[in-house]
Design a protein around this motif. Structure first.
Motif, PDB file in Angstrom:
ATOM      1  N   TYR A 176      38.710 -50.606 -12.645  1.00 43.57           N
ATOM      2  CA  TYR A 176      39.226 -51.924 -13.030  1.00 43.57           C
ATOM      3  C   TYR A 176      38.418 -53.040 -12.374  1.00 43.57           C
ATOM      4  CZ  TYR A 176      43.419 -49.396 -14.608  1.00 43.57           C
ATOM      5  OH  TYR A 176      44.287 -48.544 -15.244  1.00 43.57           O
ATOM      6  N   ALA A 177      38.172 -52.901 -11.068  1.00 46.47           N
ATOM      7  CA  ALA A 177      37.512 -53.966 -10.313  1.00 46.47           C
ATOM      8  C   ALA A 177      36.083 -54.185 -10.799  1.00 46.47           C
ATOM      9  CB  ALA A 177      37.519 -53.627  -8.821  1.00 46.47           C
ATOM     10  N   ILE A 178      35.351 -53.110 -11.055  1.00 44.43           N
ATOM     11  CA  ILE A 178      33.962 -53.253 -11.493  1.00 44.43           C
ATOM     12  C   ILE A 178      33.895 -53.875 -12.883  1.00 44.43           C
ATOM     13  CG2 ILE A 178      31.968 -51.889 -12.286  1.00 44.43           C
ATOM     14  CD1 ILE A 178      32.232 -50.229  -9.779  1.00 44.43           C
ATOM     15  N   LEU A 231      28.727 -54.016  -3.879  1.00 43.03           N
ATOM     16  CA  LEU A 231      29.740 -54.153  -2.837  1.00 43.03           C
ATOM     17  C   LEU A 231      30.984 -53.325  -3.145  1.00 43.03           C
ATOM     18  CD1 LEU A 231      29.498 -57.993  -2.058  1.00 43.03           C
ATOM     19  CD2 LEU A 231      28.813 -56.103  -0.562  1.00 43.03           C
ATOM     20  N   LEU A 232      31.421 -53.361  -4.405  1.00 41.47           N
ATOM     21  CA  LEU A 232      32.617 -52.599  -4.781  1.00 41.47           C
ATOM     22  C   LEU A 232      32.368 -51.101  -4.679  1.00 41.47           C
ATOM     23  CD1 LEU A 232      33.780 -54.735  -7.841  1.00 41.47           C
ATOM     24  CD2 LEU A 232      35.044 -54.400  -5.707  1.00 41.47           C
ATOM     25  N   ALA A 233      31.170 -50.659  -5.075  1.00 48.58           N
ATOM     26  CA  ALA A 233      30.844 -49.237  -4.979  1.00 48.58           C
ATOM     27  C   ALA A 233      30.828 -48.787  -3.520  1.00 48.58           C
ATOM     28  CB  ALA A 233      29.490 -48.968  -5.634  1.00 48.58           C
ATOM     29  N   ALA A 234      30.328 -49.660  -2.622  1.00 47.54           N
ATOM     30  CA  ALA A 234      30.318 -49.323  -1.199  1.00 47.54           C
ATOM     31  C   ALA A 234      31.734 -49.308  -0.619  1.00 47.54           C
ATOM     32  CB  ALA A 234      29.448 -50.320  -0.445  1.00 47.54           C
ATOM     33  N   ALA A 235      32.573 -50.218  -1.104  1.00 46.64           N
ATOM     34  CA  ALA A 235      33.947 -50.306  -0.591  1.00 46.64           C
ATOM     35  C   ALA A 235      34.834 -49.192  -1.130  1.00 46.64           C
ATOM     36  CB  ALA A 235      34.549 -51.663  -0.945  1.00 46.64           C
ATOM     37  N   LEU A 236      34.481 -48.643  -2.307  1.00 48.67           N
ATOM     38  CA  LEU A 236      35.282 -47.590  -2.944  1.00 48.67           C
ATOM     39  C   LEU A 236      34.396 -46.378  -3.228  1.00 48.67           C
ATOM     40  CD1 LEU A 236      37.104 -49.981  -5.436  1.00 48.67           C
ATOM     41  CD2 LEU A 236      38.156 -48.879  -3.444  1.00 48.67           C
ATOM     42  N   PRO A 237      33.954 -45.677  -2.169  1.00 49.62           N
ATOM     43  CA  PRO A 237      32.998 -44.577  -2.347  1.00 49.62           C
ATOM     44  C   PRO A 237      33.528 -43.421  -3.192  1.00 49.62           C
ATOM     45  CG  PRO A 237      33.900 -44.575  -0.117  1.00 49.62           C
ATOM     46  CD  PRO A 237      34.332 -45.855  -0.757  1.00 49.62           C
ATOM     47  N   LYS A 238      34.851 -43.279  -3.286  1.00 43.06           N
ATOM     48  CA  LYS A 238      35.392 -42.171  -4.082  1.00 43.06           C
ATOM     49  C   LYS A 238      35.055 -42.310  -5.566  1.00 43.06           C
ATOM     50  CE  LYS A 238      39.176 -40.569  -1.161  1.00 43.06           C
ATOM     51  NZ  LYS A 238      40.629 -40.221  -1.095  1.00 43.06           N
ATOM     52  N   LEU A 239      34.800 -43.548  -6.008  1.00 48.30           N
ATOM     53  CA  LEU A 239      34.388 -43.730  -7.397  1.00 48.30           C
ATOM     54  C   LEU A 239      33.009 -43.115  -7.617  1.00 48.30           C
ATOM     55  CD1 LEU A 239      34.831 -44.968 -10.208  1.00 48.30           C
ATOM     56  CD2 LEU A 239      33.823 -47.086  -9.347  1.00 48.30           C
ATOM     57  N   LEU A 240      32.102 -43.332  -6.683  1.00 47.15           N
ATOM     58  CA  LEU A 240      30.752 -42.780  -6.813  1.00 47.15           C
ATOM     59  C   LEU A 240      30.754 -41.259  -6.751  1.00 47.15           C
ATOM     60  CD1 LEU A 240      28.533 -45.186  -4.670  1.00 47.15           C
ATOM     61  CD2 LEU A 240      28.342 -44.764  -7.114  1.00 47.15           C
ATOM     62  N   THR A 241      31.640 -40.675  -5.951  1.00 51.98           N
ATOM     63  CA  THR A 241      31.662 -39.221  -5.778  1.00 51.98           C
ATOM     64  C   THR A 241      32.599 -38.520  -6.751  1.00 51.98           C
ATOM     65  OG1 THR A 241      33.375 -39.409  -4.065  1.00 51.98           O
ATOM     66  CG2 THR A 241      31.070 -39.437  -3.344  1.00 51.98           C
ATOM     67  N   TYR A 242      33.230 -39.280  -7.647  1.00 51.57           N
ATOM     68  CA  TYR A 242      34.153 -38.657  -8.597  1.00 51.57           C
ATOM     69  C   TYR A 242      33.455 -37.559  -9.376  1.00 51.57           C
ATOM     70  CZ  TYR A 242      37.106 -37.919 -12.680  1.00 51.57           C
ATOM     71  OH  TYR A 242      37.873 -37.340 -13.675  1.00 51.57           O
ATOM     72  N   ASP A 243      34.094 -36.403  -9.441  1.00 51.26           N
ATOM     73  CA  ASP A 243      33.588 -35.251 -10.188  1.00 51.26           C
ATOM     74  C   ASP A 243      34.773 -34.646 -10.932  1.00 51.26           C
ATOM     75  OD1 ASP A 243      32.852 -32.562 -10.956  1.00 51.26           O
ATOM     76  OD2 ASP A 243      31.175 -32.687  -9.547  1.00 51.26           O
ATOM     77  N   SER A 244      34.683 -34.604 -12.252  1.00 54.90           N
ATOM     78  CA  SER A 244      35.818 -34.127 -13.045  1.00 54.90           C
ATOM     79  C   SER A 244      36.147 -32.669 -12.768  1.00 54.90           C
ATOM     80  CB  SER A 244      35.531 -34.315 -14.537  1.00 54.90           C
ATOM     81  OG  SER A 244      34.400 -33.566 -14.932  1.00 54.90           O
ATOM     82  N   GLY A 245      35.178 -31.915 -12.190  1.00 53.51           N
ATOM     83  CA  GLY A 245      35.429 -30.513 -11.893  1.00 53.51           C
ATOM     84  C   GLY A 245      36.125 -30.277 -10.573  1.00 53.51           C
TER      85      GLY A 245
END
Length: 439
Positions: free
Chosen positions: A236-238, A398-412
Motif C-alpha cells: 500500500y505504502a509504495i 526508504l520504504l523498502a529499507a523500513a519494511l524488509p519483509k516485503l523485499l524477502t517475501y517468497d510465496s513458497g
C-alpha cells in the motif's frame, strides 16, 4: 517438433492457465473487456460534453472532486460488504446500476438542451458504484483461480484493462466527433447490458460462515490486519508514494507545449498503457517467480526513474519512450501487489482489504496530480516531472529499507501464503492442477 529457439519466445507469452482452469474467470475476463470498452466511451464523452456546455476548464476539473469522496467512502464500505454478502450479487447489482446511469446520460444527451447537473450526478454515482464493486471483484479472484495461477490471472486482467484503455478512448473520440455524445452513451448502455447478462452466469460466491454485517468496527478490523502485516503495508505504502510523487498526467498538455509538440499530447496519455500492454503480452515468465515483493519495489523504482527521465529529456520521442517504460514498471509493480494480496489475505478479510486498496488506487493519483500541478506552477513543468520521479525512487528505497519483509517475501515460504494455500478456496483445488468454478 518445436525448435529450441521457439521455446524461449513461447515462454514469454501470457500464461493462459487461469483461462483454461476457471469458467468464472473466463466469464469475468470477457465481461470486464466489454465493460472497460463501454466505460472508456463514457469516460471520454462525459468531460467533453461538460466542456461543450460550459467552455470552462474548472467545470471539467470539478469532476475529480465530485468523484473522489464517493469512491473513498463507498470503496471502504464496499470492502466490508464484499466480506458479508454474496460477491456475485454485489457485482451484478452494481453493474446493473452502472448501466442505468448510462441510460441517464443517454436520455440527457437526447434532449434539445442537455442539462449540466445530471452529468455531475452521474459522475458521482458511477464513482460510488465503482467503489462498491471493485472490492467484490478483486476479492473474488482468489476464490475462482487456483493459488499458483494468481500471478497469471493478474497479468491477464491487466492485459484486458490496457486493451480497453487504448482502444476505448481512441474509438470514443471518433464516435463523439462524428456521431455525437448520444451515440457514445448508446454504446455504453449496450456494453453494460451484455455485461449484466454475463454476470448472471457467474456461480454464487457466498460470504464466510460467520461473516458479520458491514460496520465501522469491521472496517477497522481490516485496517488493523493490514497494519500488522509489513508485507501488505509495504504494498500500500509504495503504491501511494509512487503515485503521489510521480503521476504527472495533469500537466502533460504543458509538457507538450514546452517540447513544441502539441501533436504528441494524445500519445503521452497512451504511452503508459502501451508499455503496460507490451509487458502483459510478454508476461509468461512472471508465473514462475515467487519473490513478488521484488516486483512491487523494482516496478515502482522503474516507474519513478522513467518519469524522472521523461521530465529531463527534451526530445519528444525519448519522452514517449520513457512514459512507455514507466507504464511497464507500473504494471510489474501491480502484478506483485495483486499476487501478494490474493496469496496472503484470509478469505474472511479479503473484501475489506480490497476496500483499503481502493484508497491507494484512488487517493494516490488524485493527490499526485495536485502535487504535479502545484510544483509546475512553482518550478516549471519539466522540473516538476523529473523531481517527482526522483522523489518517487527515494521514497521507494526508504520504504523498502523500513519494511524488509516485503523485499524477502517468497510465496513458497511466507507463513500467510502457506496458510492461504492450505485453506484452499471453494470450488478451486489449492494445488491448481485442475477444476473449474461456476457456470
Amino acid at each position: 517438433m518445436t525448435s529450441a529457439s521457439a521455446r524461449p519466445a513461447r515462454a514469454l507469452l501470457p500464461d493462459l492457465s487461469p483461462w483454461r482452469s476457471s469458467a468464472d474467470f473466463r466469464l469475468l475476463w470477457v465481461q470486464g473487456l466489454i465493460t472497460y470498452f463501454g466505460s472508456f466511451m463514457a469516460l471520454i464523452a462525459l468531460p467533453l460534453q461538460i466542456k461543450e456546455l460550459t467552455g470552462s476548464p474548472l467545470a471539467v476539473g470539478a469532476m475529480g472532486a465530485v468523484e473522489l469522496v464517493p469512491l473513498v467512502v463507498f470503496g471502504l464500505y464496499g470492502g466490508a460488504l464484499a466480506d458479508s454478502a454474496d460477491r456475485r450479487k454485489v457485482i451484478l447489482g452494481t453493474e446493473a446500476g452502472l448501466g442505468l446511469l448510462a441510460v441517464v446520460l443517454l436520455a440527457n444527451a437526447a434532449l434539445p438542451d442537455p442539462a449540466l447537473w445530471p452529468l455531475y450526478l452521474v459522475a458521482g454515482g458511477v464513482s460510488a458504484l465503482a467503489g462498491l464493486q471493485r472490492p467484490a471483484l478483486d476479492s473474488l479472484m482468489a476464490r475462482i483461480v487456483p493459488h499458483d495461477q494468481l500471478t497469471a490471472a493478474a497479468a491477464l486482467n491487466s492485459l484486458r484493462w490496457q486493451f480497453g484503455a487504448i482502444t476505448g478512448p481512441a474509438v470514443a473520440g471518433l464516435v463523439v466527433a462524428y456521431a455525437g455524445h448520444a451515440t457514445a452513451y448508446t454504446v455504453t448502455v449496450v456494453t453494460f447490458t451484455v455485461s449484466v447478462l454475463l454476470c448472471l452466469r457467474l456461480a454464487p460466491a457466498p460470504p464466510a460462515e460467520h461473516a458479520r454485517k458491514p460496520s465501522l468496527r469491521g472496517i477497522a478490523e481490516g485496517a488493523r490486519y493490514a497494519w500488522s502485516r509489513p508485507v501488505l503495508l509495504g504494498t500500500y505504502a509504495i503504491d501511494l508514494a509512487a503515485m503521489f510523487f510521480a503521476f504527472p498526467n495533469t500537466i502533460f498538455p504543458f509538457l507538450a507545449d514546452e517540447l513544441h509538440a502539441e501533436w504528441s499530447l494524445g500519445l503521452m496519455y497512451a504511452a503508459g498503457s502501451v508499455g503496460s500492454l507490451v509487458l502483459g503480452l510478454t508476461s509468461g515468465w512472471t508465473s514462475r517467480v515467487r519473490r513478488h515483493g521484488l516486483f512491487v519495489v523494482f516496478g515502482a523504482a522503474v516507474w519513478g526513474l522513467a518519469i524522472a527521465a521523461a521530465g529531463w529529456f527534451s526530445n519528444v520521442w525519448l519522452v514517449l519512450g520513457c512514459l512507455a517504460a514507466a507504464g511497464a514498471g507500473d504494471m510489474l509493480s501491480g502484478l506483485g501487489r495483486s499476487t501478494i494480496w490474493n496469496q496472503t489475505i484470509p478469505e474472511e478479510l479479503r473484501g475489506r482489504l480490497a476496500g483499503i486498496e481502493v484508497l491507494s488506487y484512488s487517493v494516490g493519483p488524485q493527490l499526485g496530480q495536485v502535487r504535479a500541478g502545484a510544483m509546475a506552477g512553482w518550478t516549471g513543468t519539466r522540473s516538476a516531472i523529473w523531481s517527482g520521479g526522483v522523489a518517487c525512487v527515494a521514497s521507494v528505497a526508504l520504504l523498502a529499507a523500513a519494511l524488509p519483509k516485503l523485499l524477502t517475501y517468497d510465496s513458497g515460504t511466507d507463513e500467510d501464503a502457506e496458510r492461504r494455500r492450505q485453506a484452499g478456496v471453494p470450488g478451486v483445488p489449492a494445488t491448481g492442477q485442475s477444476g473449474t468454478s461456476g457456470a
